[in-house]
Design a protein around this motif. Sequence first.
Motif, short mmCIF file in Angstrom:
data_model
loop_
_atom_site.label_atom_id
_atom_site.label_comp_id
_atom_site.label_asym_id
_atom_site.label_seq_id
_atom_site.Cartn_x
_atom_site.Cartn_y
_atom_site.Cartn_z
N MET A 1 0.82 -1.21 0.00
CA MET A 1 0.00 0.00 0.00
C MET A 1 0.86 1.26 0.00
O MET A 1 0.66 2.16 -0.80
CB MET A 1 -0.94 -0.03 1.22
N SER B 1 13.42 -4.15 7.03
CA SER B 1 14.33 -5.05 6.30
C SER B 1 15.22 -4.31 5.30
O SER B 1 14.80 -3.34 4.67
CB SER B 1 13.51 -6.12 5.55
N SER C 1 13.78 -4.30 1.72
CA SER C 1 12.78 -3.27 1.41
C SER C 1 13.43 -1.89 1.32
O SER C 1 13.04 -1.06 0.49
CB SER C 1 11.68 -3.24 2.47
N VAL D 1 1.57 -0.06 8.35
CA VAL D 1 1.97 -1.40 8.79
C VAL D 1 0.70 -2.23 9.02
O VAL D 1 -0.41 -1.69 9.04
CB VAL D 1 2.82 -1.36 10.10
#
Length: 271
Positions: free
Chosen positions: A12, A36, A39, A69
């Motif tokens: 999103m 991460s 990402s 999140v």
Amino acid sequence: MHSIVFIGGGNMASCIIGGMIDQGFDPLTLGVSVPSEQSKERLSKAYNIAVTSNNNDAIANADIVVLAVKPQIMRNVVLALAPALPKNAVIVSVAAGITVESLQSWLGSPRAIIRAMPNTPSLVRTGATGLFANDQASQLQKATVSSIFEAVGYCCWVESEALINAVIAVSGSGPAYFFQILDIMQSVGQELGLPEREARKLASQTALGAAQMAINSDQSPSELRDQVTSPGGTTERALNTFRNEGLESIFRQAMNSALARAEEMSKDFSA
Ligand SMILES: NC(=O)c1ccc[n+]([C@@H]2O[C@H](COP(=O)([O-])OP(=O)(O)OC[C@H]3O[C@@H](n4cnc5c(N)ncnc54)[C@H](OP(=O)(O)O)[C@@H]3O)[C@@H](O)[C@H]2O)c1
């Protein structure tokens, strides 16, 4: 200095960031925080915006903090970033089932909070988003948040938070209703002898065309339907079958089930 910061950079957030940059938002004013390395690298390469894995550093100068999140971890994420949140920043949550009241209690003090309910077609810039703001949000904050979601499609404001669950029942879950119908139309097309690809394309293009006509027209969907229904013709025969078999009742039940689940989720995740 980044004025719009995303906490979480998954599906999103990525599509909203992509849409904003396409619409002319300056990448220098955008930031994102993700845990991460993978990402971080992906987001930095794709959008050339500031990327970090420290949520509190990310929001240090933020005017708008978009929480993107999963609902399950929202509580812990918000509790941890609350002390670092700039005094005048507005919080925007895209999570289903997380109420303004819960966010307020995790943040610890009265704050401008906006709930946004986008849907998956935002990925292809044809999303539909419902927005709700609490009383602390200013007109300027609301206008900026509108422009964020307009970058990925249509958006509108609703007057009460309860209506966010109605938005979920209509447009949040809505793409799946149409995928279900497309699946049926494709299957029947194949059963009637059309090749798979053509059946899929004919059904999907028809959905696109009908949606485009409904969007562009001043007429209601029922008027548009009546215009393409000749007395004694094929469409009339099909629509009569829908009516006789209770399609409207099935749709009403399905959408009210989605609404009920959204209400349950608001309780499940409440503070
Ligand atoms: N997808 C939709 O169509 C849709 C529609 C409406 C609303 N929403 C809402 O949007 C939210 C995000 O959904 P999504 O589909 O984008 O999920 P997603 O693709 O799984 O993305 C979640 C993101 O959160 C990041 N993250 C995990 N823990 C974090 C932490 N402690 N601090 C900061 N970031 C953290 C993940 O980082 P890594 O990438 O490093 O793992 C990932 O980038 C959900 O609340 C969902 O309800 C989604």
